[in-house]
Structures are given as C-alpha cells and as structure tokens.
Write a protein that holds these residues in place. Structure first.
Motif, short mmCIF file in Angstrom:
data_model
loop_
_atom_site.label_atom_id
_atom_site.label_comp_id
_atom_site.label_asym_id
_atom_site.label_seq_id
_atom_site.Cartn_x
_atom_site.Cartn_y
_atom_site.Cartn_z
N ALA A 173 76.12 -4.61 -49.43
CA ALA A 173 74.87 -5.39 -50.12
C ALA A 173 74.15 -4.08 -50.32
CB ALA A 173 74.10 -6.26 -49.28
N ASN A 174 73.05 -4.51 -51.32
CA ASN A 174 71.82 -3.32 -51.63
C ASN A 174 70.74 -4.07 -51.95
OD1 ASN A 174 70.60 -0.81 -51.97
ND2 ASN A 174 72.15 -0.19 -53.38
N TRP A 175 69.47 -3.50 -51.53
CA TRP A 175 68.22 -4.29 -51.69
C TRP A 175 67.55 -3.25 -52.71
CZ3 TRP A 175 68.53 -8.91 -49.47
CH2 TRP A 175 67.23 -9.64 -49.52
N PHE A 176 66.78 -3.76 -53.77
CA PHE A 176 66.09 -2.84 -54.62
C PHE A 176 64.60 -3.26 -54.55
CE2 PHE A 176 70.11 -2.69 -56.18
CZ PHE A 176 70.56 -1.46 -56.33
N GLY A 177 63.73 -2.28 -54.61
CA GLY A 177 62.28 -2.51 -54.76
C GLY A 177 61.54 -1.98 -56.09
N ALA A 178 60.64 -2.48 -56.75
CA ALA A 178 59.74 -2.25 -57.80
C ALA A 178 58.48 -1.66 -57.09
CB ALA A 178 59.78 -3.31 -58.70
N PHE A 179 58.48 -0.39 -57.56
CA PHE A 179 57.09 0.23 -57.07
C PHE A 179 56.22 0.47 -58.17
CE2 PHE A 179 60.15 0.80 -53.76
CZ PHE A 179 59.73 0.67 -52.41
N ASP A 180 54.96 0.32 -57.67
CA ASP A 180 53.74 0.92 -58.66
C ASP A 180 53.24 1.93 -57.77
OD1 ASP A 180 51.59 1.25 -60.17
OD2 ASP A 180 51.00 -0.76 -60.33
N GLY A 181 53.41 3.30 -58.14
CA GLY A 181 53.08 4.26 -57.30
C GLY A 181 53.84 4.17 -55.87
N ASP A 182 53.06 3.94 -54.83
CA ASP A 182 53.70 3.84 -53.52
C ASP A 182 53.58 2.22 -52.96
OD1 ASP A 182 53.96 6.42 -53.19
OD2 ASP A 182 51.98 6.70 -52.16
N LEU A 183 53.19 1.44 -53.70
CA LEU A 183 53.19 0.17 -53.53
C LEU A 183 54.20 -0.81 -53.79
CD1 LEU A 183 51.11 -2.32 -52.35
CD2 LEU A 183 50.42 -2.70 -54.65
N LEU A 184 54.83 -1.43 -53.03
CA LEU A 184 56.02 -2.23 -53.40
C LEU A 184 55.46 -3.65 -54.17
CD1 LEU A 184 59.28 -2.93 -53.15
CD2 LEU A 184 58.31 -4.51 -51.10
N VAL A 185 55.79 -3.67 -55.35
CA VAL A 185 55.30 -4.96 -56.15
C VAL A 185 56.17 -6.06 -56.34
CG1 VAL A 185 53.42 -3.41 -57.06
CG2 VAL A 185 55.86 -4.00 -58.32
N ALA A 186 57.89 -5.79 -56.12
CA ALA A 186 58.80 -6.63 -56.30
C ALA A 186 60.04 -6.08 -55.49
CB ALA A 186 58.87 -7.25 -57.60
N ASP A 187 60.73 -7.40 -55.16
CA ASP A 187 62.12 -6.95 -54.49
C ASP A 187 63.29 -7.73 -54.88
OD1 ASP A 187 62.53 -7.99 -51.36
OD2 ASP A 187 60.69 -8.22 -52.39
#
Length: 277
Positions: A173-187
């Motif tokens: 599997a894999n897990w992806f994150g969407a980052f705004d700068g260093d802040l995770l905003v979605a995954d």
C-alpha cells in the motif's frame, strides 16, 4: 487458510480482504469467508464474516458468526453478492438490535478524470514520523467532527496505523498527504494488487475543503496503483451521494455493486469508525 481474494465474488469483498492482507488471518469455507486480525480484536471491519451468496438467515448467520469469532465483543457480517439491498428478509436483524448498512461499491472502468494539484499544495507519500503524527491527528479531528469520542477513536486509529505502516513497508500500500507548507491538509491511502485497488480514509482539513485537493489525491493514488499493476481496477466503498462518493464520481468512478452489512456493536452502542473509502 489463504487470502480468500480469488474466491470472493464481489469487488467489494475482494478489496476488503486486500486491505487486511498480511495483518489478518483468513479462513475460507464453502459458505463463508472468515476474516480475523488477532492484534486488533476491537476493529470491527477486520474481524467479520462474509457469507457467500445471497441467502439471508438471521438466526443461523448470527450463530455462525459467534462460532467463528467467539472472542469478538461485536458482531459484523456481510454478504458476498453484488446486488443485494436491504429488504424484508433482513427485518429480523433490526428486531435483534442490529444496524443494517447498505454500501455502494464504485469502480473506475473508464479513463480517470484527472485533477491537477492546486497551487500552493504539495502531494507526496507520507514518510516521516512527523508526517504520520499529522495523519493520525487529522483522522482523529475529522472523526470528532463526525461525533466520535476523541479518546476511544484515538486508541483505535493509532492501532490501525501500526498495521497500515507495516503493510506500506512491505509494499502492499501507500499513503499520500497533501501539504500546505509543512501542514498536512488532506490524506488518502491506496492498496493495490494485480486485480483490484482500494482507496482508504480520504480526509481533508475543514479550512481546505472544496479546493480540489481530494480529487488531486485520487489522481495521484490511481497513478500509483496503475504503476504497480496496470490492469488493477480501482475501487472504493462509500455512499454514492455522500461527500466521498461525489468526489470519486467526478473523477470518473461509477456504481458497480451494492453490499449489505449487519452490525451489532458492543454493549448496544453504535460507534464504529466509518470506513469512508
């Protein structure tokens, strides 16, 4: 004993078994598939029975679950048939105190409607300890927003991600994150094998919803799955008209199956963490 995936009739059950691969025990019988995760006895969807076919026999099937999983505090089972809907034959479950849930299985059988990554957002795999802390925190915050208890859900999700991280390390599997700068905003998580892929836990921070981030994550997830296995069929489970279902339908996913679950939570409560994908 085996993984049971090649014997499941539906994409939904195949993908359920895929998500628990390597951390579960699966026993296949002529009339049912029994899934158990010994390390997570309180994880309902990881300790359940899938009855093969469309026969609904409430008393017998409840008794069979108890025989197969006698240590479980909950009861949860479903039917491995693609077009079941809740009907009169399920009525006794409600009288016995069960929650009946009708779930849509959506799959991508056409080209993906690709979504670009919004400006200022960086999508990448979750890798560091700080990344994982942010993922778990976002999962908990989203669950609390939906009405779950912070402490009990926090214990549940922390244990779940111990298993998920082992699966990711094994390449399942894999897990992806969407980052705004260093802040995770979605995954978003994605499991894949040669036949089917399954999305898990699409979560977005309230401040960043309706910006196209989830659709961009879905695009990245499909690309990763297809890179692992070009013929894999991307799948998710959700309510078609719910938030997750609407996002995936805009990406080109279509309704494929309808599955039914019967659930009796421990001590008469219904606080099962939602599997939104």
């Amino acid at each position: 004993m085996g993984n049971g995936q090649d014997l499941a009739q539906t994409l939904g059950v195949r993908s359920d078994l895929l998500v628990e691969r390597s951390v579960s025990e699966v026993v296949v019988h002529p009339d049912r598939i029994v899934l158990r995760i010994p390390d997570e006895p309180h994880y309902w969807a990881g300790n359940m029975v899938f009855f093969r076919g469309d026969k609904v026999d409430p008393e017998q099937q409840i008794a069979q679950f108890r025989k197969d999983l006698p240590e479980a505090a909950h009861t949860m089972f479903g039917w491995d048939t693609p077009d079941m809907k809740i009907g009169p034959e399920h009525a006794p479950f409600s009288r016995f105190g069960y929650e009946l849930e009708q779930i849509d299985v959506l799959s991508l059988a056409q080209p993906l409607n690709r979504a670009p990554t919004p400006d200022g957002i960086n999508i990448r795999p979750i890798e560091t300890e700080e990344d994982w802390k942010q993922v778990i925190a976002l999962q908990i915050d989203t669950a609390v927003e939906q009405g779950y208890d912070r402490d009990s859900f926090g214990i549940y999700v922390s244990k779940r991600f111990e298993s998920r991280r082992r699966q990711i390390k094994a390449g399942l599997a894999n897990w992806f994150g969407a980052f705004d700068g260093d802040l995770l905003v979605a995954d978003l998580g994605i499991y894949a094998d040669a036949a089917v892929s399954r999305f898990q836990e699409v979560e977005t921070r309230p401040s960043h919803r309706k910006h196209g981030i989830c659709a961009a994550l879905v695009t990245v997830g499909v690309d990763w799955a297809k890179a692992q296995a070009p013929e894999t069929i991307p799948v998710l489970q959700a309510h078609s008209d719910g938030p997750a279902g609407r996002i995936y339908r805009r990406c080109g996913f279509e309704h494929r199956e309808t599955l039914v679950l019967a659930i009796l939570p421990p001590q008469g409560t219904f606080e099962r963490p939602a599997d939104t994908a």
